[in-house]
Design a protein around this motif. Structure first.
Motif, short mmCIF file in Angstrom:
data_model
loop_
_atom_site.label_atom_id
_atom_site.label_comp_id
_atom_site.label_asym_id
_atom_site.label_seq_id
_atom_site.Cartn_x
_atom_site.Cartn_y
_atom_site.Cartn_z
N LEU A 19 0.82 -1.20 0.06
CA LEU A 19 -0.15 -0.03 0.10
C LEU A 19 1.03 1.26 -0.04
CD1 LEU A 19 -2.24 -1.14 2.59
CD2 LEU A 19 -2.48 -1.39 0.45
N PRO A 20 0.88 1.82 -1.03
CA PRO A 20 1.94 3.08 -1.10
C PRO A 20 1.87 4.25 -0.38
CG PRO A 20 0.49 3.18 -2.97
CD PRO A 20 0.23 1.89 -2.28
N ASN A 21 0.39 4.79 0.20
CA ASN A 21 0.24 5.74 0.79
C ASN A 21 -0.26 5.36 2.42
OD1 ASN A 21 0.77 7.43 -1.12
ND2 ASN A 21 -1.21 7.02 -2.09
N GLU A 22 0.26 4.10 2.87
CA GLU A 22 -0.65 3.81 4.10
C GLU A 22 0.90 3.47 5.15
OE1 GLU A 22 -3.27 4.08 5.09
OE2 GLU A 22 -4.73 4.09 3.43
N GLY A 23 0.46 3.46 6.44
CA GLY A 23 1.36 3.22 7.55
C GLY A 23 1.19 1.57 7.96
N HIS A 24 0.83 1.95 9.42
CA HIS A 24 0.86 0.54 10.08
C HIS A 24 -0.77 0.45 10.08
CE1 HIS A 24 2.01 -3.00 12.58
NE2 HIS A 24 1.21 -2.55 13.30
N GLY A 25 -1.41 0.14 9.07
CA GLY A 25 -2.91 0.33 8.99
C GLY A 25 -3.36 0.77 7.82
N MET A 26 -4.63 1.26 7.79
CA MET A 26 -5.38 1.76 6.60
C MET A 26 -6.00 2.84 6.84
SD MET A 26 -6.57 -2.12 5.18
CE MET A 26 -6.80 -2.46 6.83
N ALA A 27 -5.52 4.02 6.52
CA ALA A 27 -6.46 5.20 6.83
C ALA A 27 -7.37 5.45 5.73
CB ALA A 27 -5.31 6.42 7.16
N GLU A 28 -6.78 5.31 4.53
CA GLU A 28 -7.85 5.65 3.32
C GLU A 28 -8.76 4.51 3.54
OE1 GLU A 28 -5.66 6.16 -0.35
OE2 GLU A 28 -4.49 7.52 0.52
N ARG A 29 -10.13 4.94 2.97
CA ARG A 29 -11.09 3.99 2.72
C ARG A 29 -10.92 3.18 1.68
NH1 ARG A 29 -16.80 4.28 4.04
NH2 ARG A 29 -16.55 6.09 4.81
N ALA A 30 -10.35 3.68 0.38
CA ALA A 30 -10.10 2.90 -0.73
C ALA A 30 -8.73 1.84 -0.50
CB ALA A 30 -9.48 4.00 -1.67
N SER A 31 -8.05 2.14 0.52
CA SER A 31 -7.17 1.13 0.87
C SER A 31 -7.95 0.13 1.64
CB SER A 31 -5.88 1.67 1.99
OG SER A 31 -5.36 2.66 1.13
N SER A 32 -8.79 0.34 2.50
CA SER A 32 -9.36 -0.93 3.29
C SER A 32 -10.11 -1.71 2.20
CB SER A 32 -10.28 -0.13 4.04
OG SER A 32 -9.67 0.51 5.09
N LEU A 33 -10.69 -1.19 1.21
CA LEU A 33 -11.21 -2.00 0.24
C LEU A 33 -10.58 -2.62 -0.58
CD1 LEU A 33 -14.05 0.51 -0.97
CD2 LEU A 33 -14.56 -1.70 0.18
N THR A 34 -9.17 -2.22 -0.97
CA THR A 34 -8.19 -2.86 -1.91
C THR A 34 -7.66 -4.23 -0.82
OG1 THR A 34 -7.67 -0.84 -2.89
CG2 THR A 34 -5.94 -2.77 -2.69
N VAL A 35 -7.62 -3.97 0.53
CA VAL A 35 -7.00 -5.06 1.12
C VAL A 35 -7.99 -6.24 1.27
CG1 VAL A 35 -6.13 -5.39 3.44
CG2 VAL A 35 -5.22 -3.68 2.17
#
Length: 596
Positions: free
Chosen positions: A566-582
């Motif tokens: 995840l290019p724009n994340e750290g230790h978790g998923m702040a972006e809603r789009a990242s959560s869906l991707t994961v």
């Protein structure tokens, strides 16, 4: 069986942080209703919520505190955890940066503003690595000065009503927290509990006399207790609990105290009428999660109105109001997914089982609708000082709708079950905790509705470490695995740990001999289950080289894997789009291998 797409279960706002204005009229909170975490406010006498910030891409809001004429809040960019302070005067002007250094953390508390409103207490790194000092920021001229430094990790707490005293927490380890009091009129810093004492003291609000304050502590006891402490050293136990205390609040008159009480794997609202020394009837408030271990606060107005977050298995996290004994809470804003209805969501069973050494363990078991047998996922939470509770879990509910069961145990080391239980994993990562996880797997596979040959292991952060340990120790059992932000090399974890928690981490993980012997990276060739590895590119806790080293080993041994960076994340998923991707990738992975 309902067949909603995954997005429907995630179609709800996520909330974090809560602050109540000094006059009790306005609530401020952080919400990602528009995709990223922005600051909102809502008048408690009615009206729509108002968005106060339009943060830029990759930027998220964190903690909040009302100050004179505005609202202070922290922001992070792309998961780096370098929290910066900003001040918002009104909705018409852009926030002003208050940070003194952009390369360090700045931490605030929702009650960290001086009663006069112009001063804000915050923590920032001191001179030595791992040291955090307390500073006072003047929100008029934007100057700051250090007011407390002990060479340890300090965090600001709450102010006395007259603004003279500030409570400060001194963190020696995750289970060793002492209290100090700063006299702002003289600059004198006084200890009110012993340093390095084997106990936790969490600072709470002050009583109206300005000379005594509320704390939550486990000093000398198995579970948590509410205590009134005085500047002169007096101590009075006000209430004892049957588990830990995750958060608390008190009205300005010192008559009513709200508690987020940990009870058998769930949090419950308990409200204490102090003059009468009795608990009010809060049975209409469902159990779930109210506080993320002191990251969310409870607030009590002088009229008794209690404000808090609540997440249950059938309701996503949302701000709630509780008015009186016997009444259910009222949501401040709708939080249910727009399409998924409450009766479609499955409520878990609270189950208990024994560890190999006879220790009683607890967990939350979700069974799909139908007769089965069903494949099942064993999920291990992060921490270790954290817990799985019966709160809203969109990915879990999606799996259930697809006929996949879900079991989330709270193994030794989890929070909520008392001090001694939490300490059972102290300097033993990869030992009895992994044995508990394997025992949980045996319990899950023994259930008559579980198809034992189609089970997967899944863990996040510390739970990812446990999951990988089980996968290499029991390769013949697991049909698939998922590692979310999990450390695979304990030596590297300590070597690259952020300075602000490196000392506490080193004191809790294990001995030097254990670090290499218990690191899953060195046994990667024994992992045979197809593995999904998820990593944040900016993760400051579990660095990217950990996951890349694991993936290199999997590739070397021809183990089926998928690596999701995840290019724009750290230790978790702040972006809603990242959560869906994961979770779309996790769903594909599980459905592919559990239904093969």
């Amino acid at each position: 069986m309902f067949r909603h797409p995954l997005q429907h279960f995630f179609n709800h706002p996520r909330y974090r942080s809560l602050a109540l204005s000094p006059d009790g009229s306005t609530l401020a909170f952080v919400c990602d209703a528009d995709g990223r975490f922005d600051v909102f406010r809502q008048e408690l006498d009615g009206g729509p919520r108002r968005r106060l910030t339009q943060l830029t891409d990759q930027e998220d809001a964190g903690a909040l505190a009302f100050v004179s004429g505005g609202l202070a809040f922290s922001t992070d960019r792309a998961g780096c955890e370098l929290w910066q302070l900003q001040l918002l005067r009104d909705e018409a002007t852009a926030p002003r940066s208050l940070a003194t250094r952009s390369d360090t953390q700045h931490l605030i508390h929702p009650r960290a503003a001086h009663p006069g409103g112009e001063l804000l207490a915050f923590a920032a790194p001191g001179a030595a690595p791992g040291q955090m000092d307390v500073f006072l920021l003047d929100t008029k001229d934007f100057t700051s000065r250090s007011v407390a430094s002990t060479g340890a990790y300090l965090l600001p707490g709450t102010w006395s009503p007259d603004g003279r005293y500030l409570l400060i927490a001194e963190v020696s380890a995750i289970d060793q927290i002492a209290l100090l009091v700063l006299d702002s009129s003289t600059g004198v810093l006084t200890r009110v509990t012993p340093a390095n004492h084997d106990a936790v003291y969490i600072p709470g609000p002050w009583f109206p006399d300005g000379r005594s304050f509320l704390v939550a502590t486990d000093d000398g006891r198995k579970f948590g207790a509410l205590m009134r402490m005085t500047l002169a050293g007096g101590r009075t136990i006000l209430h004892e609990t049957v588990g830990d205390i995750a958060g608390l609040g008190m009205d300005a008159a010192g008559r009513r105290i709200a508690i987020a009480a940990e009870e058998d794997g769930a949090q419950r609202l308990r409200v204490l009428d102090l003059p009468e020394r009795r608990l009010l009837d809060t049975s209409a408030v469902a159990c779930g999660t109210l506080c993320d271990r002191w990251n969310d606060e409870l607030f009590v107005r002088e009229d008794g109105l209690t404000l808090f977050y609540l997440s249950t298995s059938q309701h996503p996290k949302q701000p709630m109001l509780w008015r009186a004994a016997g009444l259910p809470p009222e949501p401040l804003a709708p939080a249910m997914p727009a399409v998924v209805t409450q009766n479609e969501l499955i409520v878990p069973d609270n189950v208990h089982f024994e560890a190999d050494d006879g220790l009683r363990l607890q967990g939350w078991l979700y069974r799909p609708r139908g007769t089965g047998p069903f494949p099942c996922v064993l999920f291990l939470h992060g921490g270790p000082l954290a817990a799985v509770r019966p709160d809203y879990a969109p990915f879990t509910q999606y799996l259930l709708s697809r006929g996949i069961g879900f079991f989330a145990p709270n193994v030794r080391g989890s929070s909520g079950f008392g001090r001694s239980f939490a300490r059972l994993v102290h300097r033993d990562w990869g030992g009895a905790d992994v044995a508990d996880a394997r025992t949980a797997g045996r319990y899950m596979r023994s259930l008559p509705w579980v198809e034992s040959s189609r089970c997967a292991m899944m863990g996040v952060s510390y739970g990812g470490f446990l999951a990988l340990s089980c996968l290499w120790q029991e390769p013949q059992i697991w049909a698939a695995g998922i590692d979310l932000f999990g450390p695979v090399d304990l030596e590297r974890l300590l070597r690259n740990a952020p300075t602000n928690w490196a000392t506490a981490l080193a004191a809790s993980v294990g001995t030097d001999e254990q670090l290499r012997a218990r690191s899953p990276l060195h046994y990667a060739e024994k992992i045979t289950a197809p593995l999904l590895v998820v990593q944040g590119a900016n993760d400051p806790r579990v660095r990217i080289e950990q996951s890349e080293a694991l993936v290199d080993k999997l590739r070397q041994w021809n183990t089926p894997y998928e690596y999701l960076l995840l290019p724009n994340e750290g230790h978790g998923m702040a972006e809603r789009a990242s959560s869906l991707t994961v979770f779309e990738a996790a769903a594909r992975h599980l459905e592919r291998y559990l239904f093969a």
